[in-house]
Design an enzyme around this catalytic site. Structure first.
Site, PDB file in Angstrom:
ATOM      1  N   ARG A  54       0.017  17.810 -17.696  1.00 26.60           N
ATOM      2  CA  ARG A  54       1.137  17.007 -17.200  1.00 26.60           C
ATOM      3  C   ARG A  54       2.284  17.937 -16.815  1.00 26.60           C
ATOM      4  O   ARG A  54       2.968  17.738 -15.831  1.00 26.60           O
ATOM      5  CB  ARG A  54       1.614  15.985 -18.241  1.00 26.60           C
ATOM      6  CG  ARG A  54       2.865  15.274 -17.761  1.00 26.60           C
ATOM      7  CD  ARG A  54       3.350  14.079 -18.580  1.00 26.60           C
ATOM      8  NE  ARG A  54       2.922  14.018 -19.940  1.00 26.60           N
ATOM      9  CZ  ARG A  54       3.433  14.774 -20.941  1.00 26.60           C
ATOM     10  NH1 ARG A  54       4.400  15.629 -20.704  1.00 26.60           N
ATOM     11  NH2 ARG A  54       2.967  14.673 -22.157  1.00 26.60           N
ATOM     12  N   TYR A 106      12.757   3.139   4.074  1.00 28.93           N
ATOM     13  CA  TYR A 106      11.412   2.669   3.703  1.00 28.93           C
ATOM     14  C   TYR A 106      11.583   1.535   2.683  1.00 28.93           C
ATOM     15  O   TYR A 106      12.383   1.643   1.748  1.00 28.93           O
ATOM     16  CB  TYR A 106      10.642   3.846   3.095  1.00 28.93           C
ATOM     17  CG  TYR A 106       9.282   3.476   2.581  1.00 28.93           C
ATOM     18  CD1 TYR A 106       8.249   3.197   3.464  1.00 28.93           C
ATOM     19  CD2 TYR A 106       9.036   3.394   1.216  1.00 28.93           C
ATOM     20  CE1 TYR A 106       6.998   2.853   2.994  1.00 28.93           C
ATOM     21  CE2 TYR A 106       7.783   3.049   0.746  1.00 28.93           C
ATOM     22  CZ  TYR A 106       6.764   2.781   1.635  1.00 28.93           C
ATOM     23  OH  TYR A 106       5.520   2.440   1.164  1.00 28.93           O
ATOM     24  N   ASP A 178      14.643  12.204   3.236  1.00 36.62           N
ATOM     25  CA  ASP A 178      13.239  11.819   3.222  1.00 36.62           C
ATOM     26  C   ASP A 178      12.652  12.317   4.547  1.00 36.62           C
ATOM     27  O   ASP A 178      12.962  11.792   5.621  1.00 36.62           O
ATOM     28  CB  ASP A 178      13.120  10.291   3.091  1.00 36.62           C
ATOM     29  CG  ASP A 178      11.662   9.820   3.030  1.00 36.62           C
ATOM     30  OD1 ASP A 178      10.784  10.513   3.582  1.00 36.62           O
ATOM     31  OD2 ASP A 178      11.417   8.742   2.454  1.00 36.62           O
ATOM     32  N   LYS A 203       1.251  10.524   3.804  1.00 35.24           N
ATOM     33  CA  LYS A 203       1.317  10.338   5.252  1.00 35.24           C
ATOM     34  C   LYS A 203       0.859  11.619   5.968  1.00 35.24           C
ATOM     35  O   LYS A 203      -0.277  12.026   5.789  1.00 35.24           O
ATOM     36  CB  LYS A 203       2.734   9.918   5.641  1.00 35.24           C
ATOM     37  CG  LYS A 203       3.341   8.826   4.732  1.00 35.24           C
ATOM     38  CD  LYS A 203       2.601   7.508   4.801  1.00 35.24           C
ATOM     39  CE  LYS A 203       3.009   6.525   3.700  1.00 35.24           C
ATOM     40  NZ  LYS A 203       4.409   6.295   3.489  1.00 35.24           N
TER      41      LYS A 203
END
Ligand code: PLP
Length: 386
Positions: A54, A106, A178, A203
């Site tokens: 992690r 978004y 972003d 994306k």
């Protein structure tokens, strides 16, 4: 990061940055380290510096270093999704802090801001960031972040990154960009003064519609340490296979983006000349209202094209249901072309009056233009629009 593998121009670093040849086996591809834990020689002395996956995993480290190099930042942090990256970033704020954000973000970003972080006493102010005066009058001493998306979705509006950086700095706030739609191949916000670059790796960076992931890239050491604390404490990290898939994607980012942009421009030009099309939104067209900003901060117009059909919702939906190469689906950035109608799909939850006020009209169609043959794509749209 190994300096020997962080040299050269963008295309070279896309292939090599963060990915030295495996010293044990000579493996050219970064191994997928499927391990949760790592051996220690004595308590607190891990053999290779890794303790638990992690916190750190070598495949993820390679991805983080690769992304940092591509964005021109010093540090990368990878997450299990774009929204998980946004979540970790917002975790650095405390009640009473203010965020000035774009008003056409978004949808998932808008949702996490208003439905999750507003409950914790973070104040969000949404403004039209394409207008720097609006950003200037929205910031104040309590503003900790200015959060922008450029190009925006689905109208592909552009925000002046350098202009926003200056405004954010004037009140001691961070500028967060972003950069999902543009990718670092077309636009590098850190070079323009941004403090944080955020990505949905799902994306263009992944590029093949086969993985969900997110990332943050920063230059400041203290900010990196803060974000790494939340990355580890909240645990939204990607597994090694996902990190590997995104690394495979970034290797071809430059060549893919060249074709995405070339095809998108041809499609946009075709649409602009079509009698059934009212308006075309593409940053690479001289008719785009912020074409000058695209010339200033982007290498090319990107792979996303939106257009408004005469005939409203039914015309848009008919077109999107009739294409044969463009697949009717949400999301974007893969090698295959996708088509969707924001009023009925991605932006359906916004009431029609609010949608119209935001300039999002009923006949709107959004394309994620893939890397197929441009003539085939144009022929497909031609038969679908009728
Ligand atoms: C998809 C997307 C996100 C969210 O990323 P996920 O990987 O889906 O969590 C954030 N910003 C933009 C611009 C996006 O397109």
């Amino acid at each position: 990061m190994s300096d020997a593998h962080n040299q050269g121009q963008f295309e070279t670093r896309a292939v090599h940055a963060g990915q030295p040849i495996d010293p044990q086996t000579g493996a050219v591809m970064t191994p997928v380290y499927f391990t949760s834990t790592y051996a220690q020689t004595e308590p607190g002395k891990p053999i290779g510096g890794y303790e638990y996956s992690r916190t750190h995993n070598p495949t993820r480290t390679a991805l983080q270093d690769n992304l940092a190099s591509l964005e021109g930042g010093r540090f990368g942090l990878a997450f299990s999704s774009g929204l998980s990256a946004t979540n970790a970033l917002m975790d650095t704020l405390v009640p009473g802090d203010k965020v000035v954000a774009g008003d056409d973000l978004y949808g998932g970003t808008y949702r996490i801001f208003t439905k999750v972080f507003e409950r914790y006493g973070i104040e969000f102010v949404f403004v039209d960031t394409t207008n720097l005066d609006a950003v200037r009058s929205a910031v104040c001493a309590k503003t900790k972040m200015v959060y922008i998306e450029t190009p925006s979705n689905p109208l592909l509006r552009l925000t002046d990154i350098a202009g926003c950086a200056e405004i954010a700095k004037s009140v001691g706030a961070q500028l967060v960009v972003d950069n999902t739609f543009a990718t670092p191949y077309l636009q590098r916000p850190i070079e323009l003064g941004a403090d944080v670059v955020l990505h949905s790796l799902s994306k263009y960076l992944g590029g093949h519609s086969d993985v969900i992931g997110g990332a943050l890239v920063v230059n400041d050491e203290k900010l990196h340490a803060d974000l790494a604390f939340y990355q580890n404490s909240c645990g939204g990290t990607p597994g090694p296979m996902d990190a590997f898939l995104v690394l495979r994607g970034t290797k071809t980012l430059a060549v893919r983006m060249d074709r995405h942009c070339e095809n998108a421009l041809k499609v946009a030009q075709f649409l602009e000349a079509h009698p059934q099309v009212d308006r075309v939104f593409y940053p690479g067209l001289p008719s785009h209202p912020q074409h000058a900003i695209s010339q200033k901060q982007m290498k090319a117009g990107g792979g996303m094209v939106s257009f408004e059909l005469k005939g409203g919702v039914s015309a848009g939906n008919r077109c999107a249901s009739t294409t044969k190469i463009f697949t009717l689906a949400e999301s974007l950035g893969g090698v295959e072309s996708l088509i969707e109608t924001p009023p009925s799909m991605t932006h359906a939850s916004i009431p029609a009056a609010v949608r119209h006020a935001a300039g999002l009209n009923d006949g709107l169609v959004r394309l994620s233009v893939g890397i197929e043959n441009a003539d085939d794509l144009i022929a497909d749209l031609k038969q679908a629009i009728g």
